[in-house]
Design an enzyme around this catalytic site. Sequence first.
Site, mmCIF file in Angstrom:
data_model
loop_
_atom_site.group_PDB
_atom_site.id
_atom_site.type_symbol
_atom_site.label_atom_id
_atom_site.label_comp_id
_atom_site.label_asym_id
_atom_site.label_seq_id
_atom_site.Cartn_x
_atom_site.Cartn_y
_atom_site.Cartn_z
ATOM 1 C CG ASN A 47 5.289 27.227 -72.745
ATOM 2 O OD1 ASN A 47 6.484 27.513 -72.748
ATOM 3 N ND2 ASN A 47 4.625 26.963 -71.646
ATOM 4 N NE ARG A 417 14.091 21.715 -81.851
ATOM 5 C CZ ARG A 417 13.966 20.927 -82.912
ATOM 6 N NH1 ARG A 417 14.084 21.432 -84.130
ATOM 7 N NH2 ARG A 417 13.754 19.638 -82.758
ATOM 8 C CG HIS A 447 19.638 17.081 -72.645
ATOM 9 N ND1 HIS A 447 18.914 16.582 -71.588
ATOM 10 C CD2 HIS A 447 19.138 18.322 -72.890
ATOM 11 C CE1 HIS A 447 18.022 17.477 -71.204
ATOM 12 N NE2 HIS A 447 18.133 18.539 -71.975
ATOM 13 C CE1 TYR A 480 13.333 27.875 -67.004
ATOM 14 C CE2 TYR A 480 14.435 25.903 -67.791
ATOM 15 C CZ TYR A 480 13.691 27.036 -68.044
ATOM 16 O OH TYR A 480 13.297 27.335 -69.324
ATOM 17 N NE ARG A 576 7.642 21.587 -67.017
ATOM 18 C CZ ARG A 576 8.840 21.554 -67.594
ATOM 19 N NH1 ARG A 576 9.937 21.658 -66.879
ATOM 20 N NH2 ARG A 576 8.958 21.404 -68.897
#
Length: 706
Positions: A47, A417, A447, A480, A576
């Site tokens: 991250n 990305r 998206h 996820y 989140r």
Amino acid sequence: MIKENNYRYIDREKSWLTFNARVLQEAADESVPLLDRLRFLGIFSNNLDEFFRVRFAAIRRLSLTGKTGEKVLGGITAQQLVKDITAIVIKQQSESLRILEIIEKQLEKQNIIIVNENELNQEHQNFVHDLFIQSVSPELVTIILNDLAEFPLLKDTAGYLAIKLVMKTEEKAKVLGLVKPKKEIRYAIIEIPKTINRIVVLPQIGDKQYIMLLDDVIRYNLSSIFNIFDYEKISAHMIKITRDAQLDIDSDMSKSMLQKIATSVKERRVGEPVRFVYDSKIEKDTLNFFLNRMKIDASDSIIPGGRYHNRRDYMNFPNLGRYDLLYQQKAPLPVEGLSLEGSILTKIAKKDFLISAPYQSFSYLIKFLREAALDPKVTTIKITLYRLAKNSQIISSLVNAAKNGKRVVVQIELQARFDEASNISYAEQMQQEGIELIFGLKGLKVHSKICLVERMEDGKMKRYGFISTGNFNESTAKVYTDVTLLTSHQQILKDVSKIFDFFDINYRLHRYKHLIVSPHYSRSKFCKLIDREIHNAQAGRPAYINLKMNSLSDFEMIDKLYDASNAGVKMKLQIRGICSLIPGVKGMSENIEAISIVDNFLEHSRVFIFCNDNNPDVFISSADFMTRNLDGRVEVTCPIYDEDIKKQLIDNFNVGWKGNVKARYHSEKLDNKYRIRKEGEPVFRAQLETYNYYKSYLEIPSENLS
């Protein structure tokens, strides 16, 4: 009393770093299985790499222009933010090293021992030497630096060993008659190869299992690498550099979008350095040599670290057969009323279904596409793709459809990305198979997560499709949490068809009767939904808003939620990641509570629930309340009309809200305080209870679900 404007928001970058600190909390949590704690350390590191490549790089660019950027940054200057971020990261890096040391000691108690090059017994010495000669040495890139006119280009986020060789000088000194000769120093650099697994499993001895990092395999064999040099001392310390990941898209009209993105991705490797991480035990002269030769100065983030960097590799730490040190994996549940054996289109024709991954199987979406690929009545398949699995079954299904004579239209986002190269490769593969590709819109990323199938039934065209909160990626669907609506609702799918028309002819503005679509309608529609709750609260009617999303950072939407709070609308927010809204402030946000859940799965679904005078409107969406999602991307928010699915989503939100183990409060202090259980209150782990919720729908013996 409402705060001044500059103090109405939490800086988004600091809020993101606070989210990453929650990931670090999981690595420190003694209740998390040991090997999963290592995985969380890897996630924390990964991250942070992406943060520096994108967000920090953008702030740094702004700071170097001399502009303060206070308006877009919510009251803090870019120059100060660069300093603040660096200070926070240095503190977090120190904490991560402390946690890693604790984990390694606890692993040793479990007979899993991580050794370095100075701790090898004879058997392991022979193994490491043979491994180096046979596998590692042929892959090494080693460069002697002293005499190079130009310093070699170091790869973004790759790991390197900075080598210092202190040469023997006695013979030379005698010839020159020197009493105290100056030591000759040579510097070199070794790239740690990515083609070899960095976590090396050594031979087991008795009941003890041994691990060694590839870095130390190289360190152990330094004498073999530099045997042509007459040195008296050699040292190796790890460094890495992070580069600005911004893509500069060529404006040359003669090039295709595919060519432009491919060129930009190649040029990314020479992006400006924005972070330099080094082993804090490196000698000062060695550190200065590399900083000077690489032209790294105080405007870059220079961060001392531990002996090992790129701890993202711990995400792939081998399980060693120690499943007792990992979270128990639960098999994805079936969806009541759906089967992977019969026709899925026939089922969807009768009613809508909701797939909640990873609690339920993602395989239904693959089944949907494979059936459509073979069905003689299906004429067309259209889909948007953002991030794909390494060996994508989605792509395989679409290629299969094209080979069966279907018209297949794919909008693939080449600027996803860090997935640009992968998407370019898939795009080239699909082009070769005759699939029609749409490469996005100027100034807009696509998206949205939508799929449309057109099928001829009794001489008429009927539509089937699905709309999701997450990527069509069978790999990430295992970790996820996302929801996907499978539907044959003709009016909703007519709107989906209009979106694909917009991709094709994007100067024509479409009207949508059911879907909420960015960039043209999302902001205004969400504001109207909030205004309705404000009106109901002021009229004394029930009013609440429950929102679940990844990030909330758009100032205008935050102000709107503040207005709703001041009108008496009760709000529960499950955010989140980034939360720039400050909850619980009297006179501004006293009716807003906000939590974040970080656990074994990554919370990724977006679900919006508006009370509507106790007749709730429920939506699923690909969009967060971020400026880029509302104004700079094509996003789709879909209403839920099926009452059973609506209930599922409301129940799911409530299950998440009850969590008292992995839930932390969002607050102005950015302190990640856990929600504390009340006395006598049982443990309620939201993700586990969500699985149990879906399990309760099924009349299946529990042994079939383990």
